[in-house]
Design an enzyme around this catalytic site. Sequence first.
Site, PDB file in Angstrom:
ATOM      1  N   HIS A 158     -10.439   9.738  13.016  1.00  0.00           N
ATOM      2  CA  HIS A 158     -11.263  10.075  11.856  1.00  0.00           C
ATOM      3  C   HIS A 158     -12.116   8.861  11.504  1.00  0.00           C
ATOM      4  O   HIS A 158     -11.637   7.719  11.579  1.00  0.00           O
ATOM      5  CB  HIS A 158     -10.368  10.462  10.678  1.00  0.00           C
ATOM      6  CG  HIS A 158     -11.122  10.886   9.463  1.00  0.00           C
ATOM      7  ND1 HIS A 158     -11.687   9.986   8.583  1.00  0.00           N
ATOM      8  CD2 HIS A 158     -11.405  12.114   8.971  1.00  0.00           C
ATOM      9  CE1 HIS A 158     -12.285  10.640   7.614  1.00  0.00           C
ATOM     10  NE2 HIS A 158     -12.134  11.938   7.828  1.00  0.00           N
ATOM     11  N   ASP A 209     -13.090   7.255   8.852  1.00  0.00           N
ATOM     12  CA  ASP A 209     -12.522   6.277   7.920  1.00  0.00           C
ATOM     13  C   ASP A 209     -11.328   5.558   8.531  1.00  0.00           C
ATOM     14  O   ASP A 209     -11.128   4.357   8.313  1.00  0.00           O
ATOM     15  CB  ASP A 209     -12.105   6.961   6.618  1.00  0.00           C
ATOM     16  CG  ASP A 209     -13.285   7.535   5.855  1.00  0.00           C
ATOM     17  OD1 ASP A 209     -14.374   6.921   5.901  1.00  0.00           O
ATOM     18  OD2 ASP A 209     -13.132   8.600   5.231  1.00  0.00           O
ATOM     19  N   LYS A 210     -10.525   6.286   9.305  1.00  0.00           N
ATOM     20  CA  LYS A 210      -9.363   5.650   9.934  1.00  0.00           C
ATOM     21  C   LYS A 210      -9.766   4.718  11.072  1.00  0.00           C
ATOM     22  O   LYS A 210      -9.079   3.736  11.350  1.00  0.00           O
ATOM     23  CB  LYS A 210      -8.383   6.710  10.433  1.00  0.00           C
ATOM     24  CG  LYS A 210      -7.378   7.127   9.377  1.00  0.00           C
ATOM     25  CD  LYS A 210      -6.485   5.971   9.009  1.00  0.00           C
ATOM     26  CE  LYS A 210      -5.993   6.092   7.582  1.00  0.00           C
ATOM     27  NZ  LYS A 210      -5.457   4.841   7.059  1.00  0.00           N
ATOM     28  N   GLU A 231     -14.617 -11.393   3.526  1.00  0.00           N
ATOM     29  CA  GLU A 231     -14.379 -12.825   3.394  1.00  0.00           C
ATOM     30  C   GLU A 231     -13.095 -13.186   4.139  1.00  0.00           C
ATOM     31  O   GLU A 231     -12.058 -12.542   3.924  1.00  0.00           O
ATOM     32  CB  GLU A 231     -14.238 -13.224   1.924  1.00  0.00           C
ATOM     33  CG  GLU A 231     -15.451 -12.873   1.059  1.00  0.00           C
ATOM     34  CD  GLU A 231     -15.484 -11.415   0.660  1.00  0.00           C
ATOM     35  OE1 GLU A 231     -16.588 -10.819   0.703  1.00  0.00           O
ATOM     36  OE2 GLU A 231     -14.418 -10.877   0.328  1.00  0.00           O
ATOM     37  N   PHE A 263     -15.738  22.352  16.546  1.00  0.00           N
ATOM     38  CA  PHE A 263     -15.680  20.961  16.080  1.00  0.00           C
ATOM     39  C   PHE A 263     -15.903  20.078  17.302  1.00  0.00           C
ATOM     40  O   PHE A 263     -14.977  19.461  17.802  1.00  0.00           O
ATOM     41  CB  PHE A 263     -14.328  20.715  15.420  1.00  0.00           C
ATOM     42  CG  PHE A 263     -14.176  19.385  14.710  1.00  0.00           C
ATOM     43  CD1 PHE A 263     -15.184  18.429  14.702  1.00  0.00           C
ATOM     44  CD2 PHE A 263     -12.995  19.086  14.033  1.00  0.00           C
ATOM     45  CE1 PHE A 263     -15.032  17.220  14.055  1.00  0.00           C
ATOM     46  CE2 PHE A 263     -12.824  17.880  13.382  1.00  0.00           C
ATOM     47  CZ  PHE A 263     -13.844  16.940  13.389  1.00  0.00           C
ATOM     48  N   ASP A 271     -19.967  11.778  10.987  1.00  0.00           N
ATOM     49  CA  ASP A 271     -19.835  11.343   9.597  1.00  0.00           C
ATOM     50  C   ASP A 271     -19.627   9.834   9.574  1.00  0.00           C
ATOM     51  O   ASP A 271     -19.025   9.267  10.488  1.00  0.00           O
ATOM     52  CB  ASP A 271     -18.635  12.034   8.940  1.00  0.00           C
ATOM     53  CG  ASP A 271     -18.618  11.890   7.425  1.00  0.00           C
ATOM     54  OD1 ASP A 271     -19.603  11.367   6.867  1.00  0.00           O
ATOM     55  OD2 ASP A 271     -17.619  12.296   6.808  1.00  0.00           O
ATOM     56  N   ALA A 272     -20.118   9.198   8.529  1.00  0.00           N
ATOM     57  CA  ALA A 272     -19.894   7.767   8.368  1.00  0.00           C
ATOM     58  C   ALA A 272     -18.441   7.498   8.001  1.00  0.00           C
ATOM     59  O   ALA A 272     -17.761   8.342   7.414  1.00  0.00           O
ATOM     60  CB  ALA A 272     -20.813   7.206   7.283  1.00  0.00           C
ATOM     61  N   ARG A 290     -11.115   4.432   2.451  1.00  0.00           N
ATOM     62  CA  ARG A 290     -11.458   5.697   1.796  1.00  0.00           C
ATOM     63  C   ARG A 290     -10.359   6.743   1.905  1.00  0.00           C
ATOM     64  O   ARG A 290     -10.516   7.844   1.382  1.00  0.00           O
ATOM     65  CB  ARG A 290     -12.753   6.272   2.384  1.00  0.00           C
ATOM     66  CG  ARG A 290     -13.985   5.700   1.750  1.00  0.00           C
ATOM     67  CD  ARG A 290     -15.182   6.640   1.838  1.00  0.00           C
ATOM     68  NE  ARG A 290     -15.490   7.070   3.182  1.00  0.00           N
ATOM     69  CZ  ARG A 290     -16.725   7.434   3.553  1.00  0.00           C
ATOM     70  NH1 ARG A 290     -17.719   7.378   2.683  1.00  0.00           N
ATOM     71  NH2 ARG A 290     -16.949   7.843   4.796  1.00  0.00           N
ATOM     72  N   LYS A 300      -6.568  -6.279   4.566  1.00  0.00           N
ATOM     73  CA  LYS A 300      -6.163  -7.312   3.612  1.00  0.00           C
ATOM     74  C   LYS A 300      -4.866  -7.979   4.052  1.00  0.00           C
ATOM     75  O   LYS A 300      -3.933  -7.303   4.494  1.00  0.00           O
ATOM     76  CB  LYS A 300      -5.967  -6.704   2.219  1.00  0.00           C
ATOM     77  CG  LYS A 300      -7.218  -6.062   1.654  1.00  0.00           C
ATOM     78  CD  LYS A 300      -6.945  -5.378   0.323  1.00  0.00           C
ATOM     79  CE  LYS A 300      -8.202  -4.701  -0.228  1.00  0.00           C
ATOM     80  NZ  LYS A 300      -7.939  -3.969  -1.479  1.00  0.00           N
ATOM     81  N   LYS A 332      -3.115 -10.378  -1.029  1.00  0.00           N
ATOM     82  CA  LYS A 332      -3.724  -9.340  -1.853  1.00  0.00           C
ATOM     83  C   LYS A 332      -2.627  -8.394  -2.334  1.00  0.00           C
ATOM     84  O   LYS A 332      -2.058  -7.633  -1.557  1.00  0.00           O
ATOM     85  CB  LYS A 332      -4.777  -8.557  -1.078  1.00  0.00           C
ATOM     86  CG  LYS A 332      -6.123  -9.265  -0.935  1.00  0.00           C
ATOM     87  CD  LYS A 332      -6.082 -10.423   0.002  1.00  0.00           C
ATOM     88  CE  LYS A 332      -7.469 -10.996   0.272  1.00  0.00           C
ATOM     89  NZ  LYS A 332      -7.390 -12.239   1.097  1.00  0.00           N
ATOM     90  N   ASP A 351      -2.843  -5.797  -3.952  1.00  0.00           N
ATOM     91  CA  ASP A 351      -3.167  -4.391  -3.699  1.00  0.00           C
ATOM     92  C   ASP A 351      -2.298  -3.839  -2.585  1.00  0.00           C
ATOM     93  O   ASP A 351      -1.827  -2.701  -2.645  1.00  0.00           O
ATOM     94  CB  ASP A 351      -4.629  -4.245  -3.264  1.00  0.00           C
ATOM     95  CG  ASP A 351      -5.606  -4.340  -4.416  1.00  0.00           C
ATOM     96  OD1 ASP A 351      -5.161  -4.267  -5.569  1.00  0.00           O
ATOM     97  OD2 ASP A 351      -6.808  -4.489  -4.155  1.00  0.00           O
TER      98      ASP A 351
END
Length: 401
Positions: free
Chosen positions: A16, A18-19, A57, A246, A254-255, A260, A281, A285, A287
């Site tokens: 995918h 994003d992946k 960064e 598909f 798709d971008a 995401r 990260k 971090k 997060d």
Amino acid sequence: MSSSYIFSSESVTSGHPDKVCDTISDAIVDACLAQDPHSRVACETLVKDNKVVLAGEIRTNAEINYEGIVRETLTHIGYDDNTATNQYSFTCPFSAQHFEFLNFLGQQSSDIAQGVDAGSAEHKATEEQGAGDQGLMFGYACNETPAYMPAPIYYAHKLGQRLEELRRTNPEFAWLRPDAKTQVSMQYDNNKPVAITAVVVSTMHAAEITTAQLRPLIQQHVIENVLPQEWLSEQTEYHINPTGKFIIGGPDGDAGVTGRKIIVDTYGGMGRHGGGAFSGKDASKVDRSAAYFCRWIAKNIVAAELAERCEIQVAYAIGYPNPVSIHLDTFGTGKVEDSAIIKAVKSVFSFKPADIVEQLDLLKPRYSSSTNFGHFGRDHADLTWENLDKVEALKQACSST
């Protein structure tokens, strides 16, 4: 929630868009840590058509061939011209052999660095390592599945993993392509999963196979192979490649951007997600590291049978070592009072960022193991936050309160 409801969760495969970005970003984190365990990495990836863009960064002593890492990652995922066979073509223009590369990675801000690093600095409150950013993070666990994950996301991931297994290992499924999405809708009665009401599988495929051909194959070899038969019935809806075809997929269709798919990465929406994304990260971090830490705590609480469900929230201020708040909720399923559980948690675990890194051994290059099919709920030696090594300590701490 009411006593009867339907809850849905989705998953995506490694191809995918994003992946793809998450996988590249985590590969760069691991490459930095392999040479310099104290690297500071915040790497974002963007893909579209045949272009790959890096930005962010990084502070490291490692010498990294970023373009080479991208090429290796795309080859591993399956965006590789060599995927084509005599029987099935590979028409995606996005591939390891043909991508344009742009690198906008820079140095970590010195202002951020002085807050994160252990040591004194002008106007810094302590000399301890501080949190890499302000923010709030959640951890969640429940007893619905052997992995202590909610059933909808657990089985959505299993469907995606099965697609990848077939694509990579079974020549009869050489028509499968890397980009796919899955979704499971689960009927709950009295907060217990009792039936699957709908299943969605959309998979990219070679042009030589028709939708009419692939639908029964996905039904038999993916859906019926993975999902518990007792949860499927004549009322279950199946949507297999519901658009009809598909063929155009991945970054050609798709971008993609790092970070995401945070709900796919966590609990499928059943548990909350705070802060930011994980991939790209390093462990400074919070997060990422504090979300892993909270999952570790919540899972051990449920495994210790102190509650059937548990969610923990922690919040930090940038540059400061102690959390500004810790909250625990067992949603009325606790076997003891929540106040007793949180007291036990504080006696067993240290929430300081440096201690989180040490407790979970997060300076090693282990992050590529977490990128796909959820950062939680999988049995992999690298995922230290999935260990059930604090069950007895929590039981003992609770019994003494």
